[in-house]
Motif scaffolding. Structure first.
Motif, mmCIF file in Angstrom:
data_model
loop_
_atom_site.group_PDB
_atom_site.id
_atom_site.type_symbol
_atom_site.label_atom_id
_atom_site.label_comp_id
_atom_site.label_asym_id
_atom_site.label_seq_id
_atom_site.Cartn_x
_atom_site.Cartn_y
_atom_site.Cartn_z
ATOM 1 N N SER A 188 0.824 -1.211 0.000
ATOM 2 C CA SER A 188 0.000 0.000 0.000
ATOM 3 C C SER A 188 0.858 1.261 0.000
ATOM 4 O O SER A 188 1.933 1.309 0.609
ATOM 5 N N THR A 189 0.343 2.274 -0.671
ATOM 6 C CA THR A 189 0.952 3.607 -0.605
ATOM 7 C C THR A 189 0.088 4.561 0.201
ATOM 8 O O THR A 189 0.404 5.744 0.312
ATOM 9 N N LYS A 190 -1.004 4.042 0.782
ATOM 10 C CA LYS A 190 -1.893 4.874 1.604
ATOM 11 C C LYS A 190 -1.314 5.043 3.001
ATOM 12 O O LYS A 190 -0.801 4.083 3.585
ATOM 13 N N ALA A 191 -1.436 6.221 3.550
ATOM 14 C CA ALA A 191 -0.969 6.477 4.910
ATOM 15 C C ALA A 191 -1.746 5.606 5.893
ATOM 16 O O ALA A 191 -2.972 5.541 5.845
ATOM 17 N N GLY A 192 -1.018 4.922 6.756
ATOM 18 C CA GLY A 192 -1.656 4.103 7.783
ATOM 19 C C GLY A 192 -1.984 2.686 7.373
ATOM 20 O O GLY A 192 -2.501 1.916 8.188
ATOM 21 N N PHE A 193 -1.702 2.307 6.126
ATOM 22 C CA PHE A 193 -1.995 0.951 5.672
ATOM 23 C C PHE A 193 -0.720 0.282 5.173
ATOM 24 O O PHE A 193 0.190 0.939 4.665
ATOM 25 N N ASP A 194 -0.683 -1.049 5.328
ATOM 26 C CA ASP A 194 0.499 -1.823 4.938
ATOM 27 C C ASP A 194 0.374 -2.456 3.557
ATOM 28 O O ASP A 194 1.324 -2.467 2.787
ATOM 29 N N LEU A 219 -3.178 -14.256 3.547
ATOM 30 C CA LEU A 219 -2.604 -12.983 3.100
ATOM 31 C C LEU A 219 -1.828 -12.296 4.213
ATOM 32 O O LEU A 219 -0.779 -11.686 3.972
ATOM 33 N N ALA A 220 -2.325 -12.393 5.449
ATOM 34 C CA ALA A 220 -1.641 -11.753 6.583
ATOM 35 C C ALA A 220 -0.261 -12.357 6.800
ATOM 36 O O ALA A 220 0.722 -11.635 7.014
ATOM 37 N N LYS A 221 -0.163 -13.685 6.743
ATOM 38 C CA LYS A 221 1.140 -14.321 6.923
ATOM 39 C C LYS A 221 2.068 -13.989 5.757
ATOM 40 O O LYS A 221 3.276 -13.761 5.950
ATOM 41 N N TYR A 222 1.515 -13.939 4.558
ATOM 42 C CA TYR A 222 2.307 -13.608 3.377
ATOM 43 C C TYR A 222 2.976 -12.244 3.541
ATOM 44 O O TYR A 222 4.192 -12.109 3.363
ATOM 45 N N TRP A 223 2.198 -11.233 3.912
ATOM 46 C CA TRP A 223 2.756 -9.895 4.071
ATOM 47 C C TRP A 223 3.545 -9.757 5.368
ATOM 48 O O TRP A 223 4.502 -8.980 5.440
ATOM 49 N N GLY A 224 3.170 -10.511 6.393
ATOM 50 C CA GLY A 224 3.921 -10.478 7.642
ATOM 51 C C GLY A 224 5.375 -10.875 7.451
ATOM 52 O O GLY A 224 6.296 -10.262 8.006
#
Length: 270
Positions: A188-194, A219-224
């Motif tokens: 993400s390029t949004k402020a406050g989001f990953d 998806l959470a584990k993937y990005w984690g």
């Protein structure tokens, strides 16, 4: 004639007509699978949840149906169902159990609802060229697959490109015969989001699911792993948009936290 207490709830949002709408039916007299599927078709939402009477272990049985088929686990309909029971019964915690006998512990903290989910893994998977073409994607950073949900995950370079995708859903459905859906994600390029995502599933539901809790089980584990974080904020950049916070508790368990808005209550007569 059966009368069924029925709600429509917008999940993963703090305002009406955003997030992902789900049907919620409070089932006091047993319904057949065909009746539940017919209700889901009638409501026409991506999923409708059916909540049974609390059992001897203080768990509410819950089942989920898209207009096409039964879905074992659905995040936004779980959130919607939790919102209904919390508002209806005045409780602050409860447990659901799904058709796979998976226990989903839920807690309310003010306007926020936190749901316990399992964590699923992904494996590398080649993607047919026809599928990428149908999505309008020329290049991916990574492609993996989750077996529990039968969903492909595609990471692409740009969240802006992700937001502007306009898939050809007829060609997309024909491009693969062995998946339930395809999840496309980007940093993400949004402020406050990953990270951000969109979920397309013409094989087993509607063309696009506006906000999808169930995909975050992998998806959470993937990005984690990529971001070296255990707590992250996710934004689904569909037309309706939606948000959630995910937290990886250990190797097998995670939570999803967000809000929901009840927008309709009535009685369904069948």
């Amino acid at each position: 004639m059966k009368e069924i207490e029925t709600y429509i709830v917008d999940s993963f949002t703090d305002e009406p007509f955003k997030g992902n709408p789900a049907g919620v039916c409070i089932v006091k007299n047993e319904l057949s699978d065909s009746e539940m599927l017919s209700i889901a078709k009638e409501l026409g939402l991506s999923e409708t949840a059916f909540i049974g009477e609390i059992n001897e272990t203080n768990e509410y049985p819950i089942r989920f149906f898209s207009p096409v088929m039964e879905i074992p686990l659905c995040g936004h309909a779980t959130l919607a169902s939790s919102k209904v029971l919390f508002e209806r019964n005045g409780q602050n915690s409860l447990d659901f159990v799904n058709i796979q006998n998976l226990k989903l512990p839920i807690q309310r903290n003010g306007d926020f609802i936190k749901i316990g989910f399992p964590i699923y893994d992904t494996i590398s998977k080649e993607v047919p060229f026809e599928l990428l073409k149908a999505l309008g994607i020329n290049e991916v950073n990574n492609s993996v697959y989750n077996a529990e949900t039968k969903i492909l995950l595609l990471e692409i370079q740009s969240a802006e490109f992700l937001k502007n995708l306009t898939p050809d859903f007829d060609k997309l459905k024909k491009s693969h015969k062995e998946i339930n859906g395809v999840l496309v994600t980007a940093l993400s390029t949004k402020a406050g989001f990953d990270f951000e995502s969109r979920y397309f599933w013409p094989w087993s539901g509607t063309n696009e699911d506006p906000v999808t809790g169930g995909t975050h089980t992998f998806l959470a584990k993937y990005w984690g792993k990529k971001l070296n974080k255990s707590k992250m904020k996710s934004f689904q950049c569909s037309e309706r948009t939606g948000f959630m916070e995910v937290e990886l508790l250990d190797e097998k368990n995670m939570t999803i936290t967000s809000k929901a808005q009840i927008i309709l209550k009535g009685k369904l007569k069948i």
